[in-house]
Design a protein around this motif. Sequence first.
Motif, mmCIF file in Angstrom:
data_model
loop_
_atom_site.group_PDB
_atom_site.id
_atom_site.type_symbol
_atom_site.label_atom_id
_atom_site.label_comp_id
_atom_site.label_asym_id
_atom_site.label_seq_id
_atom_site.Cartn_x
_atom_site.Cartn_y
_atom_site.Cartn_z
ATOM 1 N N PHE A 1 0.837 -1.209 0.000
ATOM 2 C CA PHE A 1 0.000 0.000 0.000
ATOM 3 C C PHE A 1 0.865 1.249 0.000
ATOM 4 O O PHE A 1 0.611 2.196 -0.758
ATOM 5 N N ILE A 2 1.901 1.268 0.835
ATOM 6 C CA ILE A 2 2.786 2.439 0.905
ATOM 7 C C ILE A 2 3.543 2.612 -0.405
ATOM 8 O O ILE A 2 3.716 3.730 -0.894
ATOM 9 N N LEU A 3 4.005 1.516 -1.007
ATOM 10 C CA LEU A 3 4.734 1.626 -2.274
ATOM 11 C C LEU A 3 3.832 2.135 -3.394
ATOM 12 O O LEU A 3 4.260 2.924 -4.234
ATOM 13 N N ILE A 4 2.583 1.697 -3.421
ATOM 14 C CA ILE A 4 1.683 2.106 -4.500
ATOM 15 C C ILE A 4 1.183 3.527 -4.294
ATOM 16 O O ILE A 4 1.184 4.334 -5.220
ATOM 17 N N PHE A 5 0.750 3.846 -3.079
ATOM 18 C CA PHE A 5 0.116 5.136 -2.828
ATOM 19 C C PHE A 5 1.033 6.142 -2.143
ATOM 20 O O PHE A 5 0.593 7.241 -1.817
ATOM 21 N N GLY A 6 2.276 5.803 -1.921
ATOM 22 C CA GLY A 6 3.204 6.710 -1.244
ATOM 23 C C GLY A 6 3.417 7.996 -2.008
ATOM 24 O O GLY A 6 3.424 9.096 -1.436
ATOM 25 N N ASP A 7 3.577 7.922 -3.323
ATOM 26 C CA ASP A 7 3.794 9.129 -4.112
ATOM 27 C C ASP A 7 2.551 10.007 -4.119
ATOM 28 O O ASP A 7 2.643 11.230 -4.109
ATOM 29 N N VAL A 8 1.374 9.415 -4.087
ATOM 30 C CA VAL A 8 0.135 10.197 -4.037
ATOM 31 C C VAL A 8 0.035 10.930 -2.711
ATOM 32 O O VAL A 8 -0.327 12.114 -2.674
ATOM 33 N N ILE A 9 0.385 10.258 -1.616
ATOM 34 C CA ILE A 9 0.335 10.878 -0.293
ATOM 35 C C ILE A 9 1.323 12.036 -0.220
ATOM 36 O O ILE A 9 0.992 13.124 0.272
ATOM 37 N N VAL A 10 2.529 11.851 -0.722
ATOM 38 C CA VAL A 10 3.537 12.916 -0.715
ATOM 39 C C VAL A 10 3.072 14.090 -1.565
ATOM 40 O O VAL A 10 3.226 15.253 -1.179
ATOM 41 N N CYS A 11 2.470 13.820 -2.707
ATOM 42 C CA CYS A 11 1.973 14.879 -3.577
ATOM 43 C C CYS A 11 0.884 15.687 -2.876
ATOM 44 O O CYS A 11 0.871 16.917 -2.954
ATOM 45 N N ILE A 12 -0.023 15.021 -2.190
ATOM 46 C CA ILE A 12 -1.088 15.722 -1.465
ATOM 47 C C ILE A 12 -0.491 16.596 -0.366
ATOM 48 O O ILE A 12 -0.916 17.745 -0.168
ATOM 49 N N VAL A 13 0.511 16.100 0.342
ATOM 50 C CA VAL A 13 1.157 16.880 1.404
ATOM 51 C C VAL A 13 1.821 18.120 0.817
ATOM 52 O O VAL A 13 1.715 19.219 1.378
ATOM 53 N N ILE A 14 2.497 17.968 -0.301
ATOM 54 C CA ILE A 14 3.151 19.115 -0.941
ATOM 55 C C ILE A 14 2.115 20.141 -1.381
ATOM 56 O O ILE A 14 2.304 21.353 -1.181
ATOM 57 N N ILE A 15 1.013 19.707 -1.970
ATOM 58 C CA ILE A 15 -0.033 20.630 -2.406
ATOM 59 C C ILE A 15 -0.618 21.375 -1.208
ATOM 60 O O ILE A 15 -0.836 22.595 -1.273
ATOM 61 N N VAL A 16 -0.864 20.672 -0.099
ATOM 62 C CA VAL A 16 -1.396 21.324 1.102
ATOM 63 C C VAL A 16 -0.409 22.354 1.638
ATOM 64 O O VAL A 16 -0.806 23.463 2.027
ATOM 65 N N CYS A 17 0.874 22.034 1.638
ATOM 66 C CA CYS A 17 1.889 22.981 2.114
ATOM 67 C C CYS A 17 1.933 24.227 1.233
ATOM 68 O O CYS A 17 2.051 25.348 1.743
#
Length: 58
Positions: free
Chosen positions: A29-45
């Motif tokens: 799950f982390i390998l598949i969706f990790g980049d999506v989670i990081v992208c969302i965090v960057i957008i929120v920042c």
Amino acid sequence: MFILAILFTIIAILIGIVFLAVALGGAVFILIFGDVIVCIVIIVCVIRHIMKKRKKRK
């Protein structure tokens, strides 16, 4: 007594298999969706940074 020992052995093996399955599932799950989670965090920042700049102007 022998059957009880076999039962406990089977239960221990099944607990180990379930633990490994959950661990591997979480890793996948982390390998598949990790980049999506990081992208969302960057957008929120970025959005927070922009909102702070707008508040300072007023």
